[in-house]
Write a protein that holds these residues in place. Sequence first.
Motif, PDB file in Angstrom:
ATOM      1  N   TRP A  12       0.927  -1.161   0.016  1.00  0.00           N
ATOM      2  CA  TRP A  12      -0.092   0.082   0.051  1.00  0.00           C
ATOM      3  C   TRP A  12       1.006   1.216  -0.225  1.00  0.00           C
ATOM      4  N   LEU A  24      -1.488  -1.378  -6.676  1.00  0.00           N
ATOM      5  CA  LEU A  24      -3.006  -1.306  -6.016  1.00  0.00           C
ATOM      6  C   LEU A  24      -3.905  -2.132  -6.146  1.00  0.00           C
ATOM      7  N   ASP A  25      -4.056  -2.635  -7.629  1.00  0.00           N
ATOM      8  CA  ASP A  25      -4.907  -3.364  -8.150  1.00  0.00           C
ATOM      9  C   ASP A  25      -4.664  -4.763  -7.565  1.00  0.00           C
ATOM     10  N   ILE A  28      -5.897  -5.298  -3.792  1.00  0.00           N
ATOM     11  CA  ILE A  28      -7.632  -4.862  -3.561  1.00  0.00           C
ATOM     12  C   ILE A  28      -8.512  -5.861  -3.868  1.00  0.00           C
ATOM     13  N   CYS A  32     -14.472  -4.470  -3.436  1.00  0.00           N
ATOM     14  CA  CYS A  32     -13.942  -3.394  -2.421  1.00  0.00           C
ATOM     15  C   CYS A  32     -15.009  -2.291  -2.268  1.00  0.00           C
ATOM     16  N   LYS A  46     -14.440  -1.968  -8.331  1.00  0.00           N
ATOM     17  CA  LYS A  46     -12.807  -1.845  -8.120  1.00  0.00           C
ATOM     18  C   LYS A  46     -12.174  -0.900  -9.105  1.00  0.00           C
ATOM     19  N   ILE A  94      -9.186   0.958   6.694  1.00  0.00           N
ATOM     20  CA  ILE A  94      -9.256  -0.070   5.732  1.00  0.00           C
ATOM     21  C   ILE A  94      -9.327  -1.610   6.740  1.00  0.00           C
ATOM     22  N   HIS A 101      -6.406  -9.090   1.374  1.00  0.00           N
ATOM     23  CA  HIS A 101      -6.820  -7.889   0.185  1.00  0.00           C
ATOM     24  C   HIS A 101      -7.813  -6.934   0.848  1.00  0.00           C
ATOM     25  N   MET A 102      -7.733  -5.882   0.376  1.00  0.00           N
ATOM     26  CA  MET A 102      -8.593  -4.624   0.873  1.00  0.00           C
ATOM     27  C   MET A 102      -9.952  -4.994   0.348  1.00  0.00           C
ATOM     28  N   GLU A 103     -10.809  -4.963   1.398  1.00  0.00           N
ATOM     29  CA  GLU A 103     -12.147  -5.355   1.227  1.00  0.00           C
ATOM     30  C   GLU A 103     -13.112  -3.991   1.506  1.00  0.00           C
ATOM     31  N   ILE A 105     -12.826   0.277   2.324  1.00  0.00           N
ATOM     32  CA  ILE A 105     -12.209   1.486   2.713  1.00  0.00           C
ATOM     33  C   ILE A 105     -13.001   2.768   3.208  1.00  0.00           C
TER      34      ILE A 105
END
Length: 136
Positions: A12, A24-25, A28, A32, A46, A94, A101-103, A105
């Motif tokens: 990140w 970033l892809d 994430i 997300c 996304k 986050i 993985h970010m789910e 934010i």
Amino acid sequence: MTPQVKHFLANWHQAVLERDRDRLDGIIAEGCELHSPVVWKPSNDKHYLLHILLGVVETIDDFSYRTEWVDGNDIILEFTGTVDGMGLVGIDKITLNDAGHMERIEVLIRPLNTLIEFATRMREHALRYKPEAANH
């Protein structure tokens, strides 16, 4: 801090520093959830989220993270910067999934005068990607 959280944070911070869409892809999750300080309705697109995140680091001058808190898969990153010479402070809240993985934010920004200028600029940026956002 779990290895997944460490990996996420390293990627990140590097992605934000380098404005690296591909990095970033990779961290994430599909679907997300973005909760923006600019619009009430969250987004689960996304590609739109990537567009917005890159717009944020382009819109906020001297963007930098200064503090982070981690509790399990929940991360809070405090950031600072300026918009049109006005200082701001904000947080990225986050949530990671079990794969790291970010789910989700959620972004909060203050003070109000800087948020208004930021929102105006980000709205223009968002509309370049998603013109229908003007109706929300």
